[in-house]
Design an enzyme around this catalytic site. Sequence first.
Site, short mmCIF file in Angstrom:
data_model
loop_
_atom_site.label_atom_id
_atom_site.label_comp_id
_atom_site.label_asym_id
_atom_site.label_seq_id
_atom_site.Cartn_x
_atom_site.Cartn_y
_atom_site.Cartn_z
N LYS A 53 12.60 -27.40 31.13
CA LYS A 53 13.69 -26.61 30.54
C LYS A 53 13.25 -26.05 29.19
O LYS A 53 13.47 -24.87 28.90
CB LYS A 53 14.95 -27.47 30.40
CG LYS A 53 15.58 -27.79 31.75
CD LYS A 53 16.67 -28.84 31.69
CE LYS A 53 17.12 -29.22 33.10
NZ LYS A 53 18.08 -30.31 33.14
N GLN A 97 20.65 -34.74 29.36
CA GLN A 97 19.99 -34.98 30.65
C GLN A 97 20.51 -36.28 31.27
O GLN A 97 20.52 -37.33 30.63
CB GLN A 97 18.47 -35.06 30.45
CG GLN A 97 17.68 -35.21 31.73
CD GLN A 97 17.78 -34.00 32.66
OE1 GLN A 97 17.68 -32.86 32.24
NE2 GLN A 97 17.99 -34.26 33.94
N ASP A 120 25.47 -26.73 31.31
CA ASP A 120 25.21 -27.39 32.60
C ASP A 120 26.40 -27.21 33.54
O ASP A 120 26.30 -27.47 34.73
CB ASP A 120 24.97 -28.90 32.39
CG ASP A 120 23.51 -29.28 32.60
OD1 ASP A 120 22.78 -28.50 33.23
OD2 ASP A 120 23.12 -30.37 32.15
#
Length: 294
Positions: A53, A97, A120
Amino acid sequence: MSSIIDGKQLAETIKEEIAAEVKILKEQGHKIPHLAAVLVGANPASQVYVRNKVRSCEQVGFESTLIRKDDSITEEELLEIIHELNTDEDVDGFIVQLPLPNHINEENITLAIDPKKDVDGFHPMNFGRMAQGLPSYLPATPFGIMQMLDRYNIETEGKTCVVIGRSNIVGTPISILLSRKAKPGNATVILCHSRTKNLQEYTLKADIIVAAIGRANFVTADMVKEGAVIIDVGINRVDDATRKRGYRLAGDVDYAGVEAKSSMITPVPGGVGPMTVTSLLMNTLKACKGEVYS
Ligand code: NAD
C-alpha cells in the site's frame, strides 16, 4: 477457452491515471493526497499488504505515513492514534491494518475512525451509505471487482450472479453492489455461504460467480455453467515443495479445471489482489478532493 481478466495490468493502468491526476493537482498548487497506515504487530501477511500500500502511494505521487506499533500496544493507545489521525488536517484518509492482536476489539477501532477518512470503507456509516446507494468509500476488494467488471465491459444487468461467501469485507458488500441500481449492477444476486444447501444447484445457474470463501480450489468445473464469468477473490497458501518458499498461492477456484469452461476468469495471483490496493488509492484521491463527503 476463456480470456483472462488481468487485474495486475488493469491496476497499473489505473495507477497511471491516478498519477496523472496527482501531477495536475500538484501543478495547480492543490494539496497532494495523503494516506496513513497503522500497522500493529508483526503478522507477515499484514506487513506485505501494508508495504504494498505504501509503495503504491509512492508510485502515484501520494504522500504516505506508516505508523508501526508493537503488538503490546493497548486499545486506548491505539484509539489515541486514531484520534490524532482523525484530527490531522494533512491526512486525507487512513487505514488500520487488520487483523489486530486479540486484546484489541476491532469493532471499537473501526467505529473510532472518522467515516470521512475511512478509505477502507469498513465503518458502518460507509457501509450503510453504500447499501443505500449514497456516495461512500466502497470497501477496497468489492470496489476493485466492480472496476474490473466495468473496465472489461462485462455485462451485469439482468445477469444471475452467485456470490459465495458473506464476509463483511467481500461477500456481503459485493452482493449489495452487484444488485444496486447502477452500472455495473442491476444483477440478480444469490448470496451463498457455509449453510447453503446444494451449492452446485445455484452456481450452475450463474452467469457470474464471485468466489470469496478462503478454501483453495473449492469451485470446480462441475459447478460452473459453460461461458460463465469467474471472479476469484481467494488467496490461499498451498504447500508446494518445488517452490523456494515452500508454498504457492491458489485461489478459491480450481483454475486449471474451470478455465476452459468459463468465458472470462481472474487468475490468482494477478487478479483481484492488485485491484484491492488500487481501490484504496482511488478512495484516498476521492477523500482529498472531498468527493464523498463535502
Ligand atoms: P471469511 O473467512 O471472512 O469468509 C468466508 C466465507 O465463506 C464465509 O462467509 C462462509 O460462510 C463462506 N464459506 C465457508 N465455507 C463455505 C462452504 N463450504 N460453502 C459455501 N460458503 C462457505 O473470508 P473473507 O475475508 O471474505 O476472504 C475470503 C477469501 O478471499 C480468502 O481466501 C481471503 O484471503 C481472500 N481475500 C482476498 C482479497 C484480495 O484482495 N484478493 C481481499 C480479502 C480477502
